[in-house]
Scaffold this motif. Structure first.
Motif, mmCIF file in Angstrom:
data_model
loop_
_atom_site.group_PDB
_atom_site.id
_atom_site.type_symbol
_atom_site.label_atom_id
_atom_site.label_comp_id
_atom_site.label_asym_id
_atom_site.label_seq_id
_atom_site.Cartn_x
_atom_site.Cartn_y
_atom_site.Cartn_z
ATOM 1 N N GLY A 368 -17.562 -21.556 37.377
ATOM 2 C CA GLY A 368 -17.644 -20.077 36.406
ATOM 3 C C GLY A 368 -18.450 -19.922 35.418
ATOM 4 O O GLY A 368 -19.274 -18.697 35.660
ATOM 5 N N LEU A 369 -19.164 -20.650 34.995
ATOM 6 C CA LEU A 369 -19.922 -21.064 33.755
ATOM 7 C C LEU A 369 -21.683 -21.034 34.876
ATOM 8 O O LEU A 369 -22.830 -19.935 34.657
ATOM 9 N N ALA A 371 -21.811 -19.805 37.708
ATOM 10 C CA ALA A 371 -22.443 -18.235 38.239
ATOM 11 C C ALA A 371 -22.391 -17.185 37.327
ATOM 12 O O ALA A 371 -23.082 -16.205 37.792
ATOM 13 N N GLN A 372 -22.273 -16.926 36.378
ATOM 14 C CA GLN A 372 -22.367 -16.662 34.977
ATOM 15 C C GLN A 372 -24.240 -16.815 34.905
ATOM 16 O O GLN A 372 -25.351 -15.754 34.600
ATOM 17 N N ALA A 380 -17.932 -15.287 38.119
ATOM 18 C CA ALA A 380 -18.223 -16.109 37.029
ATOM 19 C C ALA A 380 -16.854 -15.360 36.524
ATOM 20 O O ALA A 380 -15.459 -16.051 36.145
ATOM 21 N N VAL A 410 -17.551 -12.528 29.376
ATOM 22 C CA VAL A 410 -18.030 -12.248 30.921
ATOM 23 C C VAL A 410 -17.496 -10.355 31.181
ATOM 24 O O VAL A 410 -18.389 -9.397 31.580
#
Length: 440
Positions: A368-369, A371-372, A380, A410
């Protein structure tokens, strides 16, 4: 290798064989307490011997009652324990298939000889094979199988069975069950007189990691301090080494980095002196974890790479799995997200099949990080939500606090302020629950 008992040899036949090997007549063995005719009926099976008779004959024949009754050669139990110890060292050095054969064979002979304590150890060792292959479900079942004979086992082995079984429970997302089982066993050990220091140390060690991950820092700190006292009285260096490895996590959480490093150095020294290559490599994995959390990323990468290679060499799929996740997080923080993703892709089959909620949450948060960082905020959001769900399901409060913060940020960046507030509130609830015990 200790031979098994002669096939289809009755008790009477065994008594006659041992008598004739000594060149004795029936009268010479039977007298002065019994007569020749009585012994003849025992040898032919016409008169089963009482415990008193069996004790008399065993003493005359130079055997224990158990050796005479079950056909054990003298020293069979000690020889089987030694075989299993040797096999356990082989397992830790990567000779997994060879060790498994030793454990299965020794367990069968122990069962034939009615040596329940030795059979329990053999079952435990077979469960360790399942654990090394990171088949959590099979390992849990195998530890339960060993536990069926635990009443006959020494206290340290009973404690190790609980330790490992509770570890499987924790990985499967049942942290409260894991801790409760260890605390129950610890209370039983402490109620006995005298208290077995090895068993006590083993169980205190088993409490540390799940308590830290659940946010029970006061309880984890108490377990570490009580473990330090038990370690001074313990007789098993492998238990002392395992304690040092786990206690380092508490000192790290408290910011006592030098103390954490010292514990890990001592753990490596002890495991190496015992020839436990797998456990020594796991200590290097812990050291890499420590370096990552203290910002020493280059040192973390080097240490984790060494640990991963060593764990690959000894066939520890569980260790390779864990070090790979740690290494991927280090590479992400070093600005190499593609390499981090590739590392995770390499263990994806094991991640999908293993019942390891803690690692699943860590991987989802890491992805997820990434993707962010790439600007994929919807991706994310999805991955961080999955991570938070994993961590809440596993009662991993400390990790949930951090993930909720990332998720809230996010969502706020996407303009979803109501959802961001909900994410932050979820993290606050986890933080408030920290140190309050297992989630109910």
């Amino acid at each position: 290798m200790t031979p098994g008992p002669p096939k289809a040899e009755t008790l009477g036949t065994r008594i006659r064989r041992l008598r004739t090997e000594r060149g004795w007549t029936q009268r010479e063995l039977a007298e002065p307490r019994y007569d020749r005719g009585f012994l003849a009926k025992v040898e032919t099976g016409q008169r089963p011997p009482s415990d008193e008779v069996l004790g008399y004959l065993a003493e005359r024949l130079g055997r224990t009652v158990g050796e005479l009754r079950f056909g054990r050669p003298p020293g069979a139990a000690e020889a089987l324990w030694a075989e299993l110890d040797q096999g356990y060292r082989a397992l830790g050095q990567g000779r997994v298939a060879d060790a498994e054969v030793v454990f299965a064979d020794a367990g069968k002979r122990a069962a034939d000889y009615h040596l329940a304590d030795v059979e329990c150890y053999a079952r435990f060792c077979l469960a360790e094979v399942r654990w090394q292959r990171f088949d959590v479900a099979a390992a849990m079942s195998a530890f339960e199988h060993a536990g069926l004979l635990a009443a006959a086992a020494p206290p340290w082995l009973r404690a190790m069975i609980v330790h490992r079984w509770s570890g499987c429970q924790f990985l499967s997302g049942f942290a409260g069950t894991a801790i409760a089982s260890v605390e129950t066993a610890l209370a039983e050990v402490r109620a006995a007189e005298p208290v077995d220091a090895d068993a006590e140390l083993c169980l205190l060690t088993a409490l540390i990691h799940p308590l830290v991950e659940m946010g029970g820092l006061r309880r984890a700190r108490r377990a570490a301090e009580e473990g330090r006292l038990a370690a001074a009285l313990a007789t098993r260096p492998d238990f002392v080494a395992r304690y040092h490895r786990q206690a380092s996590q508490v000192w790290q959480t408290d910011g006592l980095v030098e103390r954490a490093e010292a514990d890990l150095t001592e753990a490596v020294r002890l495991f190496a002196s015992l020839g436990h290559d797998r456990d020594a490599a796991r200590c290097r994995w812990a050291r890499g974890y420590l370096f990552r959390h203290t910002g020493r990323l280059d040192e973390a990468r080097a240490e984790l790479t060494i640990a991963r290679d060593a764990l690959t060499d000894v066939g520890s799929e569980e260790g390779v799995f864990g070090t790979t996740i740690e290494l991927a997080e280090v590479r992400r923080r070093q600005g190499a997200p593609d390499e981090a993703e590739a590392l995770i892709a390499g263990i994806r089959p094991l991640l999908d099949s293993a019942r390891d909620v803690e690692s699943l949450g860590e991987v989802h948060r890491m992805l997820g990080l990434i993707a962010q960082e790439r600007g994929d905020l919807p991706g994310a959001t999805r991955l961080l939500r999955e991570a938070a769900d994993d961590q809440e399901r596993g009662s991993l409060r400390g990790a949930l606090v951090t993930t909720s913060l990332y998720l809230g940020d996010v969502l706020r960046a996407r303009g979803l302020l109501g959802e961001a507030v909900s994410a932050y509130q979820r993290g606050v609830r986890a933080a408030v629950d920290t140190d309050s015990g297992p989630l109910g």
